[in-house]
Design an enzyme around this catalytic site. Structure first.
Site, PDB file in Angstrom:
ATOM      1  N   GLN A  42      13.354  44.247 102.565  1.00 53.19           N
ATOM      2  CA  GLN A  42      12.826  45.381 101.805  1.00 53.19           C
ATOM      3  C   GLN A  42      11.493  44.969 101.199  1.00 53.19           C
ATOM      4  O   GLN A  42      11.434  44.002 100.431  1.00 53.19           O
ATOM      5  CB  GLN A  42      13.871  45.718 100.739  1.00 53.19           C
ATOM      6  CG  GLN A  42      13.540  46.838  99.820  1.00 53.19           C
ATOM      7  CD  GLN A  42      13.473  46.337  98.394  1.00 53.19           C
ATOM      8  OE1 GLN A  42      12.405  46.035  97.894  1.00 53.19           O
ATOM      9  NE2 GLN A  42      14.611  46.227  97.746  1.00 53.19           N
ATOM     10  N   SER A  86       8.046  45.008  96.232  1.00 58.11           N
ATOM     11  CA  SER A  86       7.305  44.327  95.161  1.00 58.11           C
ATOM     12  C   SER A  86       5.974  43.771  95.643  1.00 58.11           C
ATOM     13  O   SER A  86       5.841  43.362  96.794  1.00 58.11           O
ATOM     14  CB  SER A  86       8.129  43.165  94.613  1.00 58.11           C
ATOM     15  OG  SER A  86       9.258  43.654  93.948  1.00 58.11           O
ATOM     16  N   SER A 112      13.039  38.997  99.912  1.00 57.40           N
ATOM     17  CA  SER A 112      14.174  38.130 100.276  1.00 57.40           C
ATOM     18  C   SER A 112      14.320  38.113 101.783  1.00 57.40           C
ATOM     19  O   SER A 112      14.366  39.163 102.407  1.00 57.40           O
ATOM     20  CB  SER A 112      15.488  38.648  99.695  1.00 57.40           C
ATOM     21  OG  SER A 112      15.342  38.939  98.352  1.00 57.40           O
ATOM     22  N   GLU A 114      21.000  49.881  95.551  1.00 57.10           N
ATOM     23  CA  GLU A 114      21.017  48.491  95.100  1.00 57.10           C
ATOM     24  C   GLU A 114      21.898  48.351  93.880  1.00 57.10           C
ATOM     25  O   GLU A 114      22.656  47.416  93.721  1.00 57.10           O
ATOM     26  CB  GLU A 114      19.590  48.028  94.762  1.00 57.10           C
ATOM     27  CG  GLU A 114      19.551  46.604  94.186  1.00 57.10           C
ATOM     28  CD  GLU A 114      18.141  46.133  93.878  1.00 57.10           C
ATOM     29  OE1 GLU A 114      17.318  46.964  93.446  1.00 57.10           O
ATOM     30  OE2 GLU A 114      17.870  44.942  94.063  1.00 57.10           O
ATOM     31  N   GLU A 134      14.887  43.373  81.068  1.00 59.33           N
ATOM     32  CA  GLU A 134      14.239  44.421  80.265  1.00 59.33           C
ATOM     33  C   GLU A 134      14.328  45.780  80.956  1.00 59.33           C
ATOM     34  O   GLU A 134      14.559  46.803  80.311  1.00 59.33           O
ATOM     35  CB  GLU A 134      12.774  44.046  79.999  1.00 59.33           C
ATOM     36  CG  GLU A 134      12.605  42.837  79.072  1.00 59.33           C
ATOM     37  CD  GLU A 134      13.082  41.519  79.664  1.00 59.33           C
ATOM     38  OE1 GLU A 134      12.989  41.341  80.900  1.00 59.33           O
ATOM     39  OE2 GLU A 134      13.579  40.661  78.904  1.00 59.33           O
TER      40      GLU A 134
END
Lengths: 375, 414
Positions: free
Chosen positions: B135, B138, B170, B253, B380
């Protein structure tokens, strides 16, 4: 798998919530908080009429004969409402002790009176500082007569009877302890109210001077019975704590949505959002641990000692955490007498001590996990 | 309230158990059982090959991607059956780690947005592990703020031309395909100019560079795109609708229920049960017991939270939001647990690797743990999600929300 309460039990919870929202609003709690009455007598009567006091008491003894899962959902609502009545001492401690160890005559005398709201009961275990331990029981029983002082005793000043832990031996073993049942209105009993962290639930010192008492359960079995009573009460109190934690979280959330500072709701600041998120996390962990405790309690599973300790620790932490941070979210207003935040803060911290402190239960949990692993 | 299977569940469990018992690679069971965060390697075998072989075997017998429809390589199983399978697969589930992104995120995204012929062609080999997917979301400029990504896709005839860089991908180094989120229009606000594609990772112009992580290992990659061409029919969703498409991916996810989260607690309890400290057994020490008890109730709280969600599935209901706490709690807990395990070892705790205490289990855990608090949503971001979606608190104020992407200040970086 159905690791959840049934629809009927959820309905009972809704019913209890509705009843308490009406009969036990914050202003009713405040009547007791301000010391105008030691407990809410009208509410107590109402709880009896609803069948809540005897929900886990068998029908033959005047109860509803439902079960402990039903008692758990009611306990949660009692905690949410911060109900100022002697529910936990009478129902979780005294009634459970009678159910576990009472003779038929004792059950017939006291359980119907509990269910109908006529009798308030409690457990007299502690004698000053220290956690539940046979060696901390100094009050003596000899020839059916008690001598010694118990404190703090929850709801001791309004109770009609108490289950009293007494020393009947000096071998250094658990079998030195026996339980007795004492009518507190009789002679040889001196009761003194104690000021305490949570005025919505009284504490007392009770002095027994040559006080006549009848045995509850077999001689020398006291500690074993007490351990069972405390485990059951730990699960039931955990539900009260979960209810209180949820309410404190809701109060904080609602205030964060309502209060505007720096031109925006304070709930839009991450420092506040994250504090509330962490409160949700502890409340959720506590609820899940308590559900496991409820399962173990209702099935009388071999896992109960471990499940009860885990529920006790988790729910104690969650209620303390949510109650203190609810005040923090409220800022200065949270520290006023006028706002209800301190009511939950007081209750959370008083409940954290009532059945023995956190460090005691931490120790118990590890002992019990080791026992399970060894078995 | 009970933990019992329904008769149908019990039957499914028995069938799954029998098949696993007859087919699982038992020679690796012990090693897989003992694996913990930061250490899932096999001594005498390539875990990638073992994992692919196990996945293929499962797929051939109809035990891969259980909740997917049969025509795409799944079993058409119910959510509760998927959970039961995971419970029965036990330690062998560790072998599914390399497929998690493909099965949990890429597959569902393809299912929702790809053309029918693509689903029939790509999904079965994804389910069987013959193809591994990654995927590509990012970027250096877009981590928690994924919509801030800068990789450009520009239309050229029937193709799109991709230029840019992804990071923290990943398994890109062993992946055959990937789903890729790109910026197709920098002149509109950031969420509105994104478009999703899937692509062959062997396409010319794709370069994968492993990242050497803080732990020393390399599970993640940087992926560079230089004039990579993707045909328009590999677009997922409408042009400019990439943000919504990516929400489908991310929702999948975070909805993985019943997937075991490691907390490090069972490892620590086992360790403390046999460890002898200067003053006697660790488990007799009040301070140790207090720490253990606090972690014990977190671990059990997570376990029973998951059971509550599973119960909802069993009744055919949608699980509540409580499952969202798992990663947040487990991430920092495993870090704290590892730190404490080393504290108990004293100065010797500094020694890592095979010759260390417990072959360096807790040292490896400690070094891998910081990543768990960042990957798949930082602590966060997870707190924001709980605050906003569960508690209903306002979203963060986003000063760049209505600004065309190419007008957002970057402090000279791009």
């Amino acid at each position: 798998m159905n690791f959840d309460f049934s629809d009927d039990q959820k309905q009972l919870r809704d019913q209890a919530r509705k009843f308490l929202a009406e009969k036990c609003p914050p202003k009713a709690v405040r009547v007791v908080l301000d010391g105008k009455t030691p407990y809410d007598k009208e509410l107590w009567k109402g709880l009896a009429e609803m069948g809540f006091l005897g929900v886990a008491i068998p029908e033959e003894f005047g109860g509803a004969g439902a079960g402990h899962l039903e008692l758990c959902v009611i306990a949660e609502e009692m905690g949410r409402a911060n109900a100022p009545v002697p529910f936990s001492s009478t129902v979780y401690l005294a009634a459970e002790a009678l159910l576990i160890a009472g003779s038929d005559a004792q059950k017939k005398k006291w359980l119907p009176a509990i269910a109908s709201g006529e009798a308030i009961g409690t457990l007299a275990l502690f004698e000053g500082k220290g956690n539940p331990s046979p060696k901390n029981v100094k009050l003596t029983a000899a020839n059916g007569v008690l001598n010694g002082v118990k404190k703090p005793v929850a709801d001791g000043a309004i109770a009609d009877f108490a289950v009293v832990a007494a020393r009947t031996g000096s071998s250094g073993r658990d079998s030195d302890i026996s339980l007795f049942l004492v009518e507190l209105r009789a002679g040889g009993v001196e009761v003194k109210s104690l000021t305490n962290l949570d005025p919505t639930r009284g504490q007392a010192e009770i002095a027994f001077k040559d006080c006549k008492a009848e045995p509850l359960g077999a001689a020398g079995e006291g500690w074993s019975i007490l351990t069972q009573v405390l485990d059951r009460a730990a699960v039931l109190c955990a539900f009260e704590q979960v209810g209180g934690a949820d309410r404190a979280l809701e109060m904080g959330r609602d205030y964060a949505l309502d209060r505007i500072a720096f031109g925006r709701p304070i709930g839009s600041f991450q420092a506040v959002k994250h504090m509330l998120a962490d409160m949700y996390v502890s409340a959720t962990l506590a609820r899940s641990n308590s559900y496991y405790g409820a399962w173990a309690l209702s099935t009388n599973a071999a896992e109960l000692p471990e499940a009860a300790a885990a529920a006790r620790i988790s729910a104690t932490q969650a209620f303390q955490h949510c109650a203190k941070n609810n005040i923090q979210v409220h800022g200065g207003m949270g520290f006023t007498w006028e706002f209800d935040c301190h009511i939950y803060y007081r209750r959370a911290n008083a409940m954290a001590l009532g059945l023995g402190s956190l460090s005691y239960w931490e120790d118990q949990l590890i002992d019990r996990m080791r026992k399970k692993n060894a078995a | 309230m009970n933990f019992d299977d329904t008769p149908q569940e019990a039957e499914f469990r028995a069938t799954a158990r029998a098949w696993i018992s007859a087919n699982a690679p038992k020679q690796y069971e012990e090693e897989l059982r003992k694996s913990s965060l930061g250490r899932t390697v096999l001594k005498n075998a390539d875990i990638l090959q073992v994992a692919k072989a196990w996945q293929k075997k499962k797929a051939d017998a109809g035990w891969a991607c259980l909740h997917w429809p049969k025509e795409y390589g799944g079993r058409g199983a119910s959510p509760i059956e998927r959970v039961i399978w995971q419970q029965e697969e036990g330690p062998y589930g560790q072998l599914s780690r390399m497929f998690i992104i493909g099965h949990g995120m890429c597959g569902p995204t393809m299912m929702a947005f790809a053309r029918e012929e693509h689903k029939r062609r790509y999904l079965p080999p994804l389910a069987s592990g013959e193809n591994v997917w990654c995927q590509l979301f990012s970027e250096p400029a877009g981590g928690s703020d994924v919509a801030g990504l800068r990789t450009r896709a520009e239309k050229d005839g029937d193709d799109w031309v991709i230029n840019g860089q992804k990071i923290w991908t990943s398994g890109a180094h062993y992946s055959d395909y990937g789903i890729l989120l790109t910026r197709t229009d920098p002149t509109v606000p950031k969420h509105k100019g994104l478009t999703m594609f899937f692509l062959d990772m062997k396409s010319p112009g794709v370069e994968v560079r492993p990242i050497k992580q803080a732990s020393g290992a390399s599970d993640f990659n940087e992926v560079y795109f230089t004039n990579v061409r993707i045909p328009d029919h590999q677009r997922l969703g409408e042009v400019g609708d990439g943000w919504n498409v990516s929400l489908t991916t991310l929702m999948n996810e975070r909805s993985a229920i019943g997937a075991a989260v490691s907390t490090g607690f069972p490892e620590l309890f086992e360790y403390c049960s046999s460890l002898i400290l200067d003053d006697g057994p660790a488990i007799e020490d009040r301070a140790v017991r207090s720490k253990l008890a606090n972690w014990a109730v977190k671990a059990s709280g997570l376990k029973y939270t998951s059971m509550r969600a599973i119960s909802a599935l069993s009744k055919g209901e949608r699980p509540g939001p409580e499952n969202s706490i798992g990663k947040l709690v487990a991430g920092s807990m495993i870090q704290d647990v590892a730190t404490y395990a080393l504290d108990l070892q004293g100065a010797a705790g500094v020694v890592s690797g095979e010759n260390a205490e417990l072959a360096g289990r807790f040292q490896a855990m400690l070094l891998r743990a910081p990543g768990t608090r960042v990957e798949g949503g930082t602590d966060e971001i997870m707190r924001n999600i709980i605050a906003e979606r569960v508690l209903g608190l306002p979203g963060d104020i986003r000063v760049d929300k209505d600004v065309p992407f190419n007008k957002i200040p970057t402090k000279g970086r791009n």
